[in-house]
Structure formats: structure tokens, C-alpha cells
Design an enzyme around this catalytic site. Sequence first.
Site, PDB file in Angstrom:
ATOM      1  CE  LYS A  83      -5.433   2.001   5.615  1.00 51.80           C
ATOM      2  NZ  LYS A  83      -5.985   2.896   4.543  1.00 51.80           N
ATOM      3  NE  ARG A  89      -9.260  -8.856  -4.249  1.00 51.55           N
ATOM      4  CZ  ARG A  89     -10.297  -8.215  -3.751  1.00 51.55           C
ATOM      5  NH1 ARG A  89     -11.431  -8.128  -4.445  1.00 51.55           N
ATOM      6  NH2 ARG A  89     -10.244  -7.629  -2.578  1.00 51.55           N
ATOM      7  CD  GLU A 116      -4.214   6.127   4.716  1.00 55.31           C
ATOM      8  OE1 GLU A 116      -5.331   5.842   5.176  1.00 55.31           O
ATOM      9  OE2 GLU A 116      -3.829   5.762   3.602  1.00 55.31           O
ATOM     10  CE  LYS A 135      -4.099  -1.986   1.775  1.00 54.98           C
ATOM     11  NZ  LYS A 135      -5.212  -1.704   2.653  1.00 54.98           N
TER      12      LYS A 135
END
Length: 448
Positions: free
Chosen positions: A158, A291, A200, A116
Amino acid sequence: MFEKILIANRGEIALRIHRACREMGIKTVAVHSTIDADAMHVRLADESVCIGPAPARDSYLNIHALLSAATITGADAIHPGIGFLSENANFAEMVEEHGFAFIGPTADHIRVMGDKVAAKRAVTGAGLPVVPGSDGAVATVEEARALVQRIGCPVLIKATAGGGGKGMKVVNHIDEVDEQYRLARSEAKAAFGNDEVYMEKYLARPRHIEVQLLADTHGNVVHFGERDCSIQRRHQKVVEEAPSPALNKQEREKVGMLASRTAKLLGYRGVGTMEFLYEDGNFYFIEMNTRLQVEHPITEAITGIDLVREQIRVATGAPLGYTQEDITFEGHAIECRVNAEDPDTFAPSPGKVVAYHPAGGLGVRVDTALYAGYSVPPTYDSLVAKLIVYGATRNECLMRLRRSIEEFVIDGIKTTLPLHQRIISQNEFIDGQYDIRWLENKLKDGSL
Ligand code: ADP
């Protein structure tokens, strides 16, 4: 065109892919673990291969067994489905090295978007706004503390390798940094085998808005509009709708254009979804899924396009053959994810389905691999059915959804159907006035 596709998955999504293949005249190979021998995806496929015992790591995640199955059945392509190996770059690479087509993006795109931090960097370079936060991974607790001081609480820690809402920790006060940082790292390590984290700003009341993309191998990219997936529990989607009741036409066009322009700049291929948080009229990119998404049917409902068919078609190297202007949106669609769980406690509820009667009628689609007599194994994901309802207007869709839930019978196991009926009956939901915290707050204060 491919002649035979091996579907490296199980359950409703394996069935969904099987259906698209059969309608394209393509033969299918199902793979299954020993516990799934009598599963519907195995029954319907042209051929099937047992690839190992029940635990996913020994079967659905067993790359060698999957490649052997594709070799002995003479498949020419592999569709990874959703979950399992669908975002595993090594798998995509090995599939192609063994001479099969991988129905998905390149291994490089999977790798970048699966990390990420790298993903945020890549899209920032292409001009997309992201949630303010750390510039890359946060390697020490001192760094984490300094960052919290700089951007202010609340802050979200995260996992770089994150997925399924795991490894996420909120810091509400500077005193909590040390503990939450440690917890996030250990949760990330346990879930992904990688304890790298980033940080974040924790947005207060955003909505989750995502854009469905499709790119061919000739540089053409289109988007199929947005989905609003703000009804969440533990950062996981529960109900999704398209279009979002919160966006106006300009915002819709803006986010669609931003996402497709970025995918084009990145040279993306196949289907993909860019996820954004939306707050006070601003979009912030959070991640890209390389995906198919669980909630893709609501987009199919409002565009009339079979996304799996398109995904297979572009994997053969075929050009899109249409442009953004050819894609039109009509009506409204909502999907409820039906899980084999207690609707009050969310405890898993595997077991034998003694009676099964799906909802039906105009505008109602049920994607499931359930049948009466089938035993839901305790081994895999608890999603057992998706109820997708379409209406000419949002109100028609809501009325139809209500009656569909009323008539949907799955007896023998507990499911979240009653929870869905409660969610869609709330005034805030009816008014489209909800954000990513709404469901959790309702569950917490017992007002649902
Ligand atoms: P995962 O890959 O684990 O699903 P995402 O980055 O897609 O993680 O985020 C999942 C959900 O977590 C989002 O839909 C949103 O509800 C919440 N979330 C993620 N980042 C933030 C943030 N910066 N502020 C508030 N909520 C967030």
C-alpha cells in the site's frame, strides 16, 4: 459564529455545505473553474468567484487563488469539502496563517493521518489494533521479500500517501513480490508524487466498518456509530449502509468506544472517520480520514444530526453540548453512489443531462448538483448524485430503495443506477451477507 464561509469545492458536496450554512444564517461564497460557471453550487451561493481554468490543479487545487477569493469576499472561514484540498495539511496551515478559520482538524492531525505509516503508529500507541504487517515503510524489494516470507501470502502493498484505493497491489505468491512492489511504487508516485510503500497482511474476507467521530476543541469526543462500506469496486465504496448488518450491539459499542477513545487521546478536533477491517469478530484499524465522508448522510439519517452543522459549530470553538449518551440510533439507511459511468463497463459518461427527475417521498434524500440541461464535465470525479434512503427497518429501507431507483430519472448520460438496482436485488445483499470482495467477484463471474 461565522458570518461568511468560502466553500473550496464543487458539485454535490459544495451544495451540501451551502445548505448547512444557509440554515445557520451564514452567507456562502462559491468558487468555480471556468467550466463550472453555470454549476448549481455557483447559482445558489450568495457570492461566487472564478478561480481558474478547468483542470483542478489550476482551480480547485490552486491555494493562492482560493486565499485571494476568501480575502476579496471577506469570508471568515473556509470549508474544504471532500477531496481536492480537504486533506492537505499545508492548505490548512496557510488558511489559518491568513487569518481564516479552517473548518477541519489541525494541520498536524491531517499530516499524521495522511501518512498511513505514521497514522498506524499513532493509533497503535493509543492501543488500537492494526492489520499485522511491516513496521513502517518498506524501502527495498529485499525487505519486501523478507516480509512476505515472514507473514505469508497474500500480502498487500500500500502507498503511504494512499487514497482512493490507488497504489495498492496484492502479492499472492512470493515470485510476484518484485513486480508488484515495483508497480505499487510507480503507481503511488504517479498518483501522490510519493513512492513510499508499506505492507500489510491481505485479509481474506473482511468487511469495511468505519466509525463517524466528532470532537470539539475542549476535549469532548463522541461517535455516531458505524457505517458498513463493504460493497466496493477497486477498493472504492459503491454502496454504504448504517448500521452494519454484521455487528451485534456489543461489537458496535466496542468499535465506537475504541475509535472515540483514540481520537480523544490524540487530541483530535472536528469530524473524522476511523476505518477498520472487520473479520472473525476482530477489528483492525486501516486509516483515519480527517474530513467529512461522502457517505456521511446515512449517519445523519439514523441519528437525526446534521454533521456539517456540527462540524461548523465546533470550528467556531463551541463545545459539543451533549454527550455520547445523548446520541441515539433509529432505523436503517443505505446510500448508493450514482456515478456518470456506463453501468456495465464503468467507462466515464460525461455530457448533457437532458431530463432529470429525482426520486422522492418519505425517507428519500438525493444529494446532487444535477439539473436538466446541465453538462457533466469530463474533468472531475464521476460521482454525480447520492441516493440516501431511510427506513424504520432494514427491510423497509431496501423496499424503499428499490422503488426509489425505479423512479430516479437521469437521461442523456449513462449512470450506475441500473448497477445499484442489481446489487440491492441480490440475495446476499438482502441477507446482509457480503464482504469487501463480494461485488468484484460478482462482476467477475458475470452473476450480477
Ligand atoms: P485508501 O485510502 O486508498 O482508500 P484504505 O487503507 O482505506 O485505502 O483501504 C481501502 C480499501 O482497500 C479497504 O476498504 C479494503 O477494501 C481494502 N484493504 C485495505 N487494506 C486491506 C488489507 N490489509 N486486507 C484486505 N483489504 C484491504
